[in-house]
Design a protein around this motif. Structure first.
Motif, PDB file in Angstrom:
ATOM      1  N   VAL A   1      42.253  51.374  29.277  1.00 39.47           N
ATOM      2  CA  VAL A   1      40.919  51.278  29.875  1.00 39.47           C
ATOM      3  C   VAL A   1      40.383  52.700  30.014  1.00 39.47           C
ATOM      4  N   ARG A   2      39.133  52.924  29.596  1.00 40.97           N
ATOM      5  CA  ARG A   2      38.564  54.266  29.678  1.00 40.97           C
ATOM      6  C   ARG A   2      37.390  54.359  30.639  1.00 40.97           C
ATOM      7  N   GLY A   3      36.657  53.297  30.851  1.00 43.18           N
ATOM      8  CA  GLY A   3      35.492  53.351  31.726  1.00 43.18           C
ATOM      9  C   GLY A   3      35.836  53.002  33.159  1.00 43.18           C
ATOM     10  N   THR A   4      34.827  53.075  34.017  1.00 41.60           N
ATOM     11  CA  THR A   4      35.019  52.793  35.435  1.00 41.60           C
ATOM     12  C   THR A   4      34.389  51.467  35.847  1.00 41.60           C
ATOM     13  N   ASP A   5      33.905  50.674  34.885  1.00 37.88           N
ATOM     14  CA  ASP A   5      33.364  49.360  35.219  1.00 37.88           C
ATOM     15  C   ASP A   5      34.506  48.397  35.563  1.00 37.88           C
ATOM     16  N   SER A   6      34.180  47.361  36.299  1.00 36.89           N
ATOM     17  CA  SER A   6      35.166  46.344  36.641  1.00 36.89           C
ATOM     18  C   SER A   6      35.688  45.659  35.379  1.00 36.89           C
ATOM     19  N   THR A   7      36.994  45.443  35.322  1.00 38.35           N
ATOM     20  CA  THR A   7      37.601  44.800  34.167  1.00 38.35           C
ATOM     21  C   THR A   7      38.932  44.182  34.584  1.00 38.35           C
ATOM     22  N   VAL A   8      39.697  43.738  33.629  1.00 40.39           N
ATOM     23  CA  VAL A   8      41.052  43.239  33.854  1.00 40.39           C
ATOM     24  C   VAL A   8      42.002  44.084  33.024  1.00 40.39           C
ATOM     25  N   VAL A   9      43.117  44.468  33.601  1.00 44.09           N
ATOM     26  CA  VAL A   9      44.087  45.310  32.907  1.00 44.09           C
ATOM     27  C   VAL A   9      45.423  44.575  32.832  1.00 44.09           C
ATOM     28  N   GLY A  10      46.112  44.750  31.712  1.00 38.48           N
ATOM     29  CA  GLY A  10      47.440  44.175  31.562  1.00 38.48           C
ATOM     30  C   GLY A  10      48.503  45.078  32.164  1.00 38.48           C
ATOM     31  N   VAL A  11      49.462  44.475  32.838  1.00 40.34           N
ATOM     32  CA  VAL A  11      50.587  45.210  33.406  1.00 40.34           C
ATOM     33  C   VAL A  11      51.869  44.436  33.135  1.00 40.34           C
ATOM     34  N   THR A  12      52.977  45.124  33.282  1.00 44.04           N
ATOM     35  CA  THR A  12      54.285  44.472  33.288  1.00 44.04           C
ATOM     36  C   THR A  12      54.814  44.565  34.701  1.00 44.04           C
ATOM     37  N   TRP A  13      54.907  43.427  35.379  1.00 46.53           N
ATOM     38  CA  TRP A  13      55.330  43.389  36.788  1.00 46.53           C
ATOM     39  C   TRP A  13      56.714  42.756  36.847  1.00 46.53           C
ATOM     40  N   ARG A  14      57.682  43.554  37.220  1.00 44.14           N
ATOM     41  CA  ARG A  14      59.089  43.109  37.277  1.00 44.14           C
ATOM     42  C   ARG A  14      59.488  42.404  35.978  1.00 44.14           C
ATOM     43  N   GLY A  15      59.082  43.021  34.861  1.00 41.72           N
ATOM     44  CA  GLY A  15      59.493  42.529  33.557  1.00 41.72           C
ATOM     45  C   GLY A  15      58.634  41.442  32.958  1.00 41.72           C
ATOM     46  N   GLN A  16      57.613  40.972  33.674  1.00 41.50           N
ATOM     47  CA  GLN A  16      56.764  39.905  33.169  1.00 41.50           C
ATOM     48  C   GLN A  16      55.343  40.407  32.918  1.00 41.50           C
ATOM     49  N   ARG A  17      54.751  39.935  31.834  1.00 42.57           N
ATOM     50  CA  ARG A  17      53.384  40.313  31.483  1.00 42.57           C
ATOM     51  C   ARG A  17      52.395  39.599  32.402  1.00 42.57           C
ATOM     52  N   ARG A  18      51.535  40.380  33.064  1.00 46.07           N
ATOM     53  CA  ARG A  18      50.527  39.821  33.953  1.00 46.07           C
ATOM     54  C   ARG A  18      49.216  40.595  33.797  1.00 46.07           C
ATOM     55  N   HIS A  19      48.153  40.068  34.382  1.00 44.96           N
ATOM     56  CA  HIS A  19      46.841  40.701  34.330  1.00 44.96           C
ATOM     57  C   HIS A  19      46.292  40.824  35.742  1.00 44.96           C
ATOM     58  N   MET A  20      45.562  41.929  35.984  1.00 42.02           N
ATOM     59  CA  MET A  20      45.051  42.205  37.319  1.00 42.02           C
ATOM     60  C   MET A  20      43.635  42.755  37.240  1.00 42.02           C
ATOM     61  N   TYR A  21      42.856  42.470  38.261  1.00 43.03           N
ATOM     62  CA  TYR A  21      41.529  43.065  38.396  1.00 43.03           C
ATOM     63  C   TYR A  21      41.682  44.578  38.543  1.00 43.03           C
ATOM     64  N   PHE A  22      40.771  45.332  37.912  1.00 41.33           N
ATOM     65  CA  PHE A  22      40.947  46.781  37.863  1.00 41.33           C
ATOM     66  C   PHE A  22      39.600  47.475  37.857  1.00 41.33           C
ATOM     67  N   GLN A  23      39.494  48.550  38.612  1.00 42.21           N
ATOM     68  CA  GLN A  23      38.300  49.404  38.571  1.00 42.21           C
ATOM     69  C   GLN A  23      38.698  50.833  38.942  1.00 42.21           C
ATOM     70  N   ASP A  24      38.939  51.642  37.921  1.00 40.53           N
ATOM     71  CA  ASP A  24      39.287  53.058  38.089  1.00 40.53           C
ATOM     72  C   ASP A  24      40.456  53.255  39.045  1.00 40.53           C
ATOM     73  N   GLY A  25      41.474  52.438  38.882  1.00 43.74           N
ATOM     74  CA  GLY A  25      42.646  52.545  39.747  1.00 43.74           C
ATOM     75  C   GLY A  25      43.581  53.672  39.351  1.00 43.74           C
ATOM     76  N   ALA A  26      44.553  53.910  40.191  1.00 44.61           N
ATOM     77  CA  ALA A  26      45.490  55.014  40.020  1.00 44.61           C
ATOM     78  C   ALA A  26      46.697  54.615  39.177  1.00 44.61           C
ATOM     79  N   HIS A  27      47.354  55.636  38.634  1.00 49.11           N
ATOM     80  CA  HIS A  27      48.728  55.492  38.191  1.00 49.11           C
ATOM     81  C   HIS A  27      49.547  56.549  38.916  1.00 49.11           C
ATOM     82  N   PHE A  28      50.866  56.405  38.873  1.00 48.91           N
ATOM     83  CA  PHE A  28      51.738  57.217  39.712  1.00 48.91           C
ATOM     84  C   PHE A  28      52.791  57.906  38.857  1.00 48.91           C
ATOM     85  N   ARG A  29      52.909  59.223  39.031  1.00 53.32           N
ATOM     86  CA  ARG A  29      53.933  60.006  38.351  1.00 53.32           C
ATOM     87  C   ARG A  29      55.035  60.335  39.342  1.00 53.32           C
ATOM     88  N   LEU A  30      56.232  59.894  39.042  1.00 53.10           N
ATOM     89  CA  LEU A  30      57.373  60.082  39.926  1.00 53.10           C
ATOM     90  C   LEU A  30      58.292  61.159  39.370  1.00 53.10           C
TER      91      LEU A  30
END
Length: 216
Positions: A120-149
């Motif tokens: 995702v490159r823009g800041t408009d509301s959209t849906v983003v794909g994620v892998t949550w505990r090993g399963q493919r899921r989709h979530m509402y997204f608007q310019d959310g964060a990612h985390f570097r550990l």
């Protein structure tokens, strides 16, 4: 009790969605809004009565920080002393220190849309794909964060974006715990407008997993 911030540092509808998510979680929460125009103000005394403090989504971090800066010491002390912080989108950005509450030492909070190879490159509301505990899921997204550990960070990564970047994490802060998510697991049907739809349907299990993983 779960305290949910509601005020100028959150968009209308975001605190209410977080409150509904907490109310429906497996752990039975009594939810109380707090903020400058609420019956309950955000303070060290009110935090002392709570198990969880939740910071919902909102606008730009620097603007929100101007409304919350005066409470940063109280929130940091609450978590360090064993409290639990939940940060959703903007609330996740504010857990960091640039600007923010300074709850993270080994986790950097950065914009996902500005990261390398982001889906995702823009800041408009959209849906983003994620892998949550090993399963493919989709979530509402608007310019959310990612985390570097950092390599040895005592954190649990609950979900990743398609790039492998962390989308939801639980980590520690002193004696307390911090749960952060870039997308919006609290989004209800009213959020999905202008053709935005979630192929998984409207489900709240991911948000409940974040909550329960943070407080356990």
């Amino acid at each position: 009790m779960a305290l949910v911030y509601r005020g100028p540092a959150a968009y209308p509808g975001c605190p209410e969605a977080v409150a509904a998510l907490l109310s429906g979680a497996p752990t039975g929460f009594r939810v109380q809004f707090c903020g400058p125009d609420e019956h309950v103000r955000l303070s060290a005394d009110t935090l002392a009565e709570a198990t969880v403090y939740a910071q919902p989504g909102g606008g730009e971090a620097r603007s929100a920080w101007r409304s919350l800066r005066a409470h940063s010491d109280d929130i940091r002390a609450f978590v360090n002393d064993g409290g639990h912080y939940l940060g959703f989108c903007l609330g996740a950005y504010l857990a960091g220190g640039g600007p923010g509450f300074g709850l993270l030492t080994d986790v950097a909070v950065e914009s996902y849309v500005r990261s390398a190879k982001a889906s995702v490159r823009g800041t408009d509301s959209t849906v983003v794909g994620v892998t949550w505990r090993g399963q493919r899921r989709h979530m509402y997204f608007q310019d959310g964060a990612h985390f570097r550990l950092q390599h040895d960070t005592p954190a649990t990564v609950l979900a990743t974006y398609d790039t492998g970047a962390a989308a939801a994490v639980v980590t520690t802060c002193g004696a307390g715990r911090v749960g952060l998510v870039g997308p919006h697991p609290e989004a209800d049907q009213s959020w999905y407008t202008n053709g935005v739809a979630n192929p998984d349907g409207i489900r709240f299990d991911l948000g409940h997993d974040l909550i329960e993983s943070t407080i356990r």
